[in-house]
Structure formats: structure tokens, C-alpha cells
Design a protein around this motif. Sequence first.
Motif, PDB file in Angstrom:
ATOM      1  N   THR A   1       0.818  -1.220   0.000  1.00  0.00           N
ATOM      2  CA  THR A   1       0.000   0.000   0.000  1.00  0.00           C
ATOM      3  C   THR A   1       0.852   1.271   0.000  1.00  0.00           C
ATOM      4  O   THR A   1       0.354   2.352   0.287  1.00  0.00           O
ATOM      5  CB  THR A   1      -0.942   0.019   1.224  1.00  0.00           C
ATOM      6  OG1 THR A   1      -0.156   0.016   2.421  1.00  0.00           O
ATOM      7  CG2 THR A   1      -1.885  -1.177   1.215  1.00  0.00           C
ATOM      8  N   ARG A   2       2.123   1.144  -0.332  1.00  0.00           N
ATOM      9  CA  ARG A   2       3.026   2.290  -0.219  1.00  0.00           C
ATOM     10  C   ARG A   2       2.654   3.457  -1.135  1.00  0.00           C
ATOM     11  O   ARG A   2       2.992   4.614  -0.843  1.00  0.00           O
ATOM     12  CB  ARG A   2       4.467   1.859  -0.505  1.00  0.00           C
ATOM     13  CG  ARG A   2       4.727   1.382  -1.930  1.00  0.00           C
ATOM     14  CD  ARG A   2       6.135   0.811  -2.059  1.00  0.00           C
ATOM     15  NE  ARG A   2       6.447   0.352  -3.403  1.00  0.00           N
ATOM     16  CZ  ARG A   2       6.076  -0.818  -3.903  1.00  0.00           C
ATOM     17  NH1 ARG A   2       5.383  -1.664  -3.156  1.00  0.00           N
ATOM     18  NH2 ARG A   2       6.392  -1.173  -5.132  1.00  0.00           N
TER      19      ARG A   2
ATOM     20  N   LEU B   1      -4.763  -5.194   2.162  1.00  0.00           N
ATOM     21  CA  LEU B   1      -3.721  -6.108   1.710  1.00  0.00           C
ATOM     22  C   LEU B   1      -2.817  -6.536   2.870  1.00  0.00           C
ATOM     23  O   LEU B   1      -1.603  -6.718   2.706  1.00  0.00           O
ATOM     24  CB  LEU B   1      -2.893  -5.473   0.584  1.00  0.00           C
ATOM     25  CG  LEU B   1      -3.679  -5.100  -0.679  1.00  0.00           C
ATOM     26  CD1 LEU B   1      -2.799  -4.326  -1.654  1.00  0.00           C
ATOM     27  CD2 LEU B   1      -4.212  -6.359  -1.356  1.00  0.00           C
ATOM     28  N   GLY B   2      -3.424  -6.683   4.048  1.00  0.00           N
ATOM     29  CA  GLY B   2      -2.682  -7.140   5.212  1.00  0.00           C
ATOM     30  C   GLY B   2      -1.859  -6.079   5.900  1.00  0.00           C
ATOM     31  O   GLY B   2      -1.115  -6.394   6.846  1.00  0.00           O
TER      32      GLY B   2
END
Length: 279
Positions: free
Chosen positions: A145-146, A203-204
Motif C-alpha cells: 500500500t506504499r 492487503l494485510g
Amino acid sequence: MENERATAPVIATDPLELDGTLVFRLGYDGAAFSGFAEQPSQRTVAGEVRRALETFLRRPIDLTCAGRTDAGVHAISQYVSVPAYESELEITHRRWMRAMAALLPNDIALGEVYHAAPGFSARFDARARAYTYRIVTGDAPPLLTRNVTWWHRLPLDVEAMERAAACLIGEHDFKSFCKVSSAIGKPTCRNVMSVGFEQASALGEDHIAFTITGNAFLHSMVRTIVGSLVEVGCHRRDPQWLADALDACDRQAAGPTAPARGLCFMDVTYDEGVLTVCP
């Protein structure tokens, strides 16, 4: 050959009268765009969408969006309206989806197609707009998710941020929270309907999500609010400071502007029944 059939042009039969409005709900990854609005020699969302629609409809078009996003800002539900002819209103939902999948770049996606009455404007008929800003804290940077979060590293006192954000509710002059050049000679009062924080995961990877809903927003307003709230969350400022900054109506009174990549345009509210899903 499937793409050729999907992108077969539809030519307007009546060159004189527009019969309704096409409304498109779009999502995009803003990382490679210089914002939504078209700019000379820049890659923009509006430029890519206009080219795709003009290729399909084989005519010049005039786009109106619900809210212009800055460079690097993402969208899940950006609405765009285009005045349309009767023949264009007869294009099926399936055909629109296949055509735009073929014609739009892979960082823009068409989510839905609607019909509206002649004169409908995605901008001026919008009743509310919602944005979410996502922040990751901690020593480990986000990976998957950066590109859609701000990695802040330092822990944040979310309860203090919630207390500070309460002052934003209602109609205020938000001049302290917008880009100085965009406020010259323009009204800066806006109505914020709700603000809120939640602990979320994608996404964790965990993050803090700040969502704000208002009738409209100024240039960089949400990002400056977030940057200011983070000052409170880090205990560099107390919660009352945000209210004082709001009252000051001076950009220098507020905090820094948060990075664009953490902001996403989430939704637009219209009057019930104004939009009908394309069959």
C-alpha cells in the motif's frame, strides 16, 4: 477483433440538439498524473478521459468533473458528466465498459455509466463529496500500500486528533487550510458535514483512515487539514490549536500539507433519482 467491435464509433445523428447527459463514475491511480484538470504538456486524468471518449464518439466533448484532484491524488468514485445526443444515450452499458477498457490507460478505470437529464452537471449538482486519507505508522514501511498511504513512522494519538477535528464540523472559512494562491479573490467558506477516524487494513497492512465529507473543498484543503491533525497526533500541538488555526484564516497558522499519495476521492452524493444506471 473483440476490441475493434468494442470501440466501434457512434456518430451523433442530430448535430443541433443535445438530448441528455452521460455520467461516468471513474477511478484512477493518481501517481502518474499532474492532477485531474487538463494542463499544457502534462499528463492529466481529464486529458486521457477526453481522448478516449472523443475516439469512441468521434466528436469533440466537454467534460465536467465533480471535483478536481491535485497531482498524485487518487480516486475511487470521481464523477464526470458529458452532454450527449440521443444516439449516444442508446449505447449499452456493456458496450461502454468494453470500449473504455480498451481506450483508457491502465491507471484509469470506468466503474459505472449513468444517464441524467439535459443540463446536469457532475460539479454543480453534487450535494457532498467525501475524501479519505490513509496514514501508516511504525518502523516498518508499507509495501503493497506504499503508493496510497503516507508512511509517517511516529505513533499518532488518534484520540487527540479526533478531539481536534471536531472543530471542523459546520460552515467555516477554511482559508487557513488552502493553497494561498488559490484563495486570492475567491470565497473560502465551506461546509464540513462529518469527519472521522478508523483503524483499517488493506492487503494485510494496517493504517489509520481519516474520512471527511463536505459540500466542497478548497485547493489542498484536505491534505492541509491532515498535516495539521498529524501535528496534534504527534503532540507537537494541542487539540485546541487546530480551532485557533481555523479562526485565524491565515495559511501560516496551520500545519504542513500532507503528501498527495495518501489521499483518495471516495464518493459524491447527488439527489436521489437524478442518476439512472445505463441499461
